[in-house]
Design a protein around this motif. Structure first.
Motif, PDB file in Angstrom:
ATOM      1  N   GLN A 130      83.937 -27.843 -26.401  1.00 17.60           N
ATOM      2  CA  GLN A 130      84.646 -28.523 -25.317  1.00 17.60           C
ATOM      3  C   GLN A 130      83.725 -28.697 -24.096  1.00 17.60           C
ATOM      4  OE1 GLN A 130      88.398 -26.475 -24.599  1.00 17.60           O
ATOM      5  NE2 GLN A 130      88.306 -27.142 -22.448  1.00 17.60           N
ATOM      6  N   TYR A 131      82.994 -27.627 -23.750  1.00 15.61           N
ATOM      7  CA  TYR A 131      82.131 -27.710 -22.568  1.00 15.61           C
ATOM      8  C   TYR A 131      80.863 -28.504 -22.845  1.00 15.61           C
ATOM      9  CZ  TYR A 131      85.240 -24.727 -19.996  1.00 15.61           C
ATOM     10  OH  TYR A 131      86.337 -24.249 -19.351  1.00 15.61           O
ATOM     11  N   LEU A 132      80.379 -28.437 -24.090  1.00 18.53           N
ATOM     12  CA  LEU A 132      79.228 -29.268 -24.441  1.00 18.53           C
ATOM     13  C   LEU A 132      79.602 -30.738 -24.323  1.00 18.53           C
ATOM     14  CD1 LEU A 132      77.257 -27.923 -27.518  1.00 18.53           C
ATOM     15  CD2 LEU A 132      76.461 -28.282 -25.175  1.00 18.53           C
ATOM     16  N   ARG A 160      76.819 -23.600 -20.552  1.00 18.11           N
ATOM     17  CA  ARG A 160      76.821 -22.159 -20.837  1.00 18.11           C
ATOM     18  C   ARG A 160      77.526 -21.386 -19.724  1.00 18.11           C
ATOM     19  NH1 ARG A 160      71.109 -19.102 -21.332  1.00 18.11           N
ATOM     20  NH2 ARG A 160      70.976 -19.813 -19.165  1.00 18.11           N
ATOM     21  N   ALA A 161      77.258 -21.785 -18.478  1.00 15.30           N
ATOM     22  CA  ALA A 161      77.884 -21.094 -17.347  1.00 15.30           C
ATOM     23  C   ALA A 161      79.375 -21.418 -17.281  1.00 15.30           C
ATOM     24  CB  ALA A 161      77.187 -21.484 -16.047  1.00 15.30           C
ATOM     25  N   LEU A 162      79.717 -22.685 -17.504  1.00 12.80           N
ATOM     26  CA  LEU A 162      81.125 -23.097 -17.425  1.00 12.80           C
ATOM     27  C   LEU A 162      81.984 -22.431 -18.495  1.00 12.80           C
ATOM     28  CD1 LEU A 162      80.894 -26.969 -16.869  1.00 12.80           C
ATOM     29  CD2 LEU A 162      81.715 -25.267 -15.221  1.00 12.80           C
ATOM     30  N   ALA A 163      81.383 -22.250 -19.687  1.00 11.85           N
ATOM     31  CA  ALA A 163      82.149 -21.721 -20.817  1.00 11.85           C
ATOM     32  C   ALA A 163      82.741 -20.350 -20.502  1.00 11.85           C
ATOM     33  CB  ALA A 163      81.258 -21.645 -22.061  1.00 11.85           C
ATOM     34  N   MET A 164      82.094 -19.618 -19.609  1.00 10.63           N
ATOM     35  CA  MET A 164      82.608 -18.298 -19.237  1.00 10.63           C
ATOM     36  C   MET A 164      83.793 -18.405 -18.282  1.00 10.63           C
ATOM     37  SD  MET A 164      80.778 -16.165 -20.939  1.00 10.63           S
ATOM     38  CE  MET A 164      80.943 -14.536 -20.203  1.00 10.63           C
TER      39      MET A 164
END
Lengths: 256, 290
Positions: A130-132, A160-164
């Motif tokens: 989703q974030y990619l 990578r940062a958003l996925a958290m």
């Protein structure tokens, strides 16, 4: 403005040996606010940002983000768990991307979800994809970072940062290591995030981005906030002479 | 160094610009070939001189041929002891390096002490202490009534040899592992920290997988060196290359014959290991390019 800020920094100090890099800085950031920090090299603006998630441990002061609060000082050492939970409230994007070279793009994005948040792999992959997709790199999901351009690497780092799913996103000169023709794609992603209401702190030299996207701009020099205000105030009627002299040479180059 | 003989793909001899480039490629190739040829010639001359010297020394080749089987059996013991030791040494080195880097004063102290004691003493003495010295402690323990514990201190020759080589190489390799771990850029640690990893998660998921690629060629080098150092365990009567050669040499005073044979076997082992090691190194150099 809302009286309940999502970030509250109180009396922050940082010494590197005897160098006083951050001098008693206090400020707050509201939910959904985009705060851009500008200043010349060596002004302490990156250190200030890195103190927020304890990549630099503050010498003294209190950092509160969302519902987490950590205090440092002489004789007051924060414990590791406090720092770890504070870091979970922040996502960070680095100048040098710092992707994990031994992992594919999707593995980079889900690493924190699986290892830190203990999600099962299928859930993590759904979220990661989703974030990619959000940064427009779903088709690169199985590549290794070495195959990506600088702009693509930085977009993966953002994913990578958003996925958290942090409360705030910290950007430490995210376009400074990029070739000029690749800067636009990264700034576009950041603009999109800003429009969606992400709370963002951005250290940058991209004054055009600051003017277009920032809600507030903070000028830092010698470890102090010397002026802050809306982009119009800072760019069109700077009050402090140091802000004027800092911006003057940039005006011609960056068409402010 | 490889010498290619075919012109590069896509070479167009009719293009004058490319033709010029091809001339330079050919010239560089000629220089490289000439150098390799000259180096080969030097080797050949050296081999001839040594062979001649051996003939003058009245060497008995028949004695070598007759006993080659016996010494050859020792190769497997040498390989086995070295292989077991390099594996245990790697594990010790990993813990040693993690200890040095942990920031924990107890772990740092223990591994620092281990490394400096081992590096400050000869391997041969370490072998003697483990094989001959430890059983003394065992006997004292048994006298004190700890039968089981006491017997643990009496090790067989093979066990002592593997333990000594492992401890010795583990200490030197601790520094190799530490350097490998430290060679991973600080940005990798920061990125791992920023997504909330603990120090151990960072080490396990981010740092070690990358450090291993740096360290593995060095482990190969250590393994190659260890094959030769393992000759020292012959003092305990382990039936490896050196012990077997020594035994036969003394039987009929054919020292040059038997030790030359042993030397040749170690040399061949080294050449074979080096071949595999450099292949491995080349493969690891292209990491992450899947």
């Amino acid at each position: 403005m809302n009286a309940n800020p999502i970030i509250r920094v109180e009396h922050l100090h940082k010494w590197f040996d005897l160098l006083h890099i951050i001098k008693d800085v206090s400020f707050t950031v509201q939910l959904r606010e985009v705060l851009v920090i500008i200043g010349r090299s060596g002004s302490g603006k990156s250190t200030l940002l890195r103190c927020l998630n304890f990549l630099e441990e503050p010498s003294a002061g209190t950092i509160s983000i969302a519902d987490k609060s950590v205090t440092c000082g002489v004789g007051v050492r924060p414990d590791r768990n406090q720092i770890l939970s504070l870091r979970l409230s922040t996502g960070m994007v680095f100048q040098e991307f710092n992707l994990f070279p031994h992992m594919t793009v999707i593995e980079n994005v889900i690493e924190g979800l699986v290892t830190v948040k203990k999600l099962n792999k299928a859930e993590a992959i759904t979220l990661g994809e989703q974030y990619l997709g959000k940064v427009g790199l779903l088709e690169k999901r199985d590549e290794h970072p070495i195959r990506l351009s600088g702009g693509q690497k930085q977009r993966v780092a953002i994913a990578r940062a958003l996925a958290m799913q942090p409360s705030v996103m910290l950007f430490d000169e995210p376009t400074s290591a990029l070739d000029p023709e690749l800067i636009g794609e990264v700034l576009d992603v950041m603009k999109q995030l800003a429009y969606e209401g992400t709370t963002m702190l951005v250290v940058t030299h991209e004054m055009g981005f600051a003017r277009d996207v920032a809600d507030r701009i903070m000028h830092v020099d010698h470890g102090e906030i010397i002026e802050e205000g809306t982009p119009e105030q800072i760019f069109d009627e700077p009050k402090d002479i140091r802000t004027k002299t800092f911006l003057e040479p940039l005006r011609k180059v960056q068409h402010l | 160094m490889s010498v290619e003989t075919a012109p590069p793909l896509g070479a167009d001899f009719t293009d004058p610009d490319m033709a010029m480039g091809l001339q330079f490629i050919a010239q560089e190739r000629r220089i490289r070939l000439a150098h390799m040829f000259q180096v080969g010639l030097v080797w050949l001359v050296l081999v001839v001189i040594f062979s001649f010297a051996l003939l003058l020394m009245n060497i008995d080749p028949a004695y070598i041929v007759d006993h080659i089987d016996f010494v050859l059996k020792g190769v497997w013991v040498t390989i086995g002891v070295s292989l077991a030791s390099i594996i245990i040494a790697s594990v010790l080195a990993l813990f040693g390096a993690l200890g040095r880097l942990s920031g924990n004063p107890i772990a740092d102290g223990i591994s620092g002490f281990y490394v400096s004691v081992i590096r400050g003493t000869p391997l041969l003495i370490q072998i003697y202490i483990i094989y001959l010295g430890l059983p003394q402690i065992g006997r004292q323990l048994q006298i004190a009534g700890f039968q089981q514990l006491g017997s643990v201190f009496t090790l067989s020759a093979i066990q002592s040899g593997i333990l000594a080589l492992s401890l010795n190489y583990g200490a030197y390799m601790t520094e190799i592992f530490r350097a490998g771990i430290q060679s991973i850029s600080h940005g990798q640690r920061e990125a791992a920290a920023a997504i909330g990893m603990t120090r151990w998660q960072m080490m396990r998921r981010v740092i070690l997988p990358q450090a291993v690629r740096v360290i593995i060629p060095d482990i190969g080098n250590q393994f190659i060196a260890m094959q030769k150092d393992s000759a020292l365990v012959s003092v305990m009567g382990i039936w490896e290359i050196t012990y077997r050669a020594n035994r036969l040499a003394r039987q009929e005073s054919k020292f040059m014959e038997m030790f030359l044979l042993a030397a040749a076997l170690y040399f061949i082992l080294t050449i074979i290991s080096t071949f595999f090691q450099s292949r491995l190194e080349r493969r690891l150099a292209h990491a992450y390019e899947r």
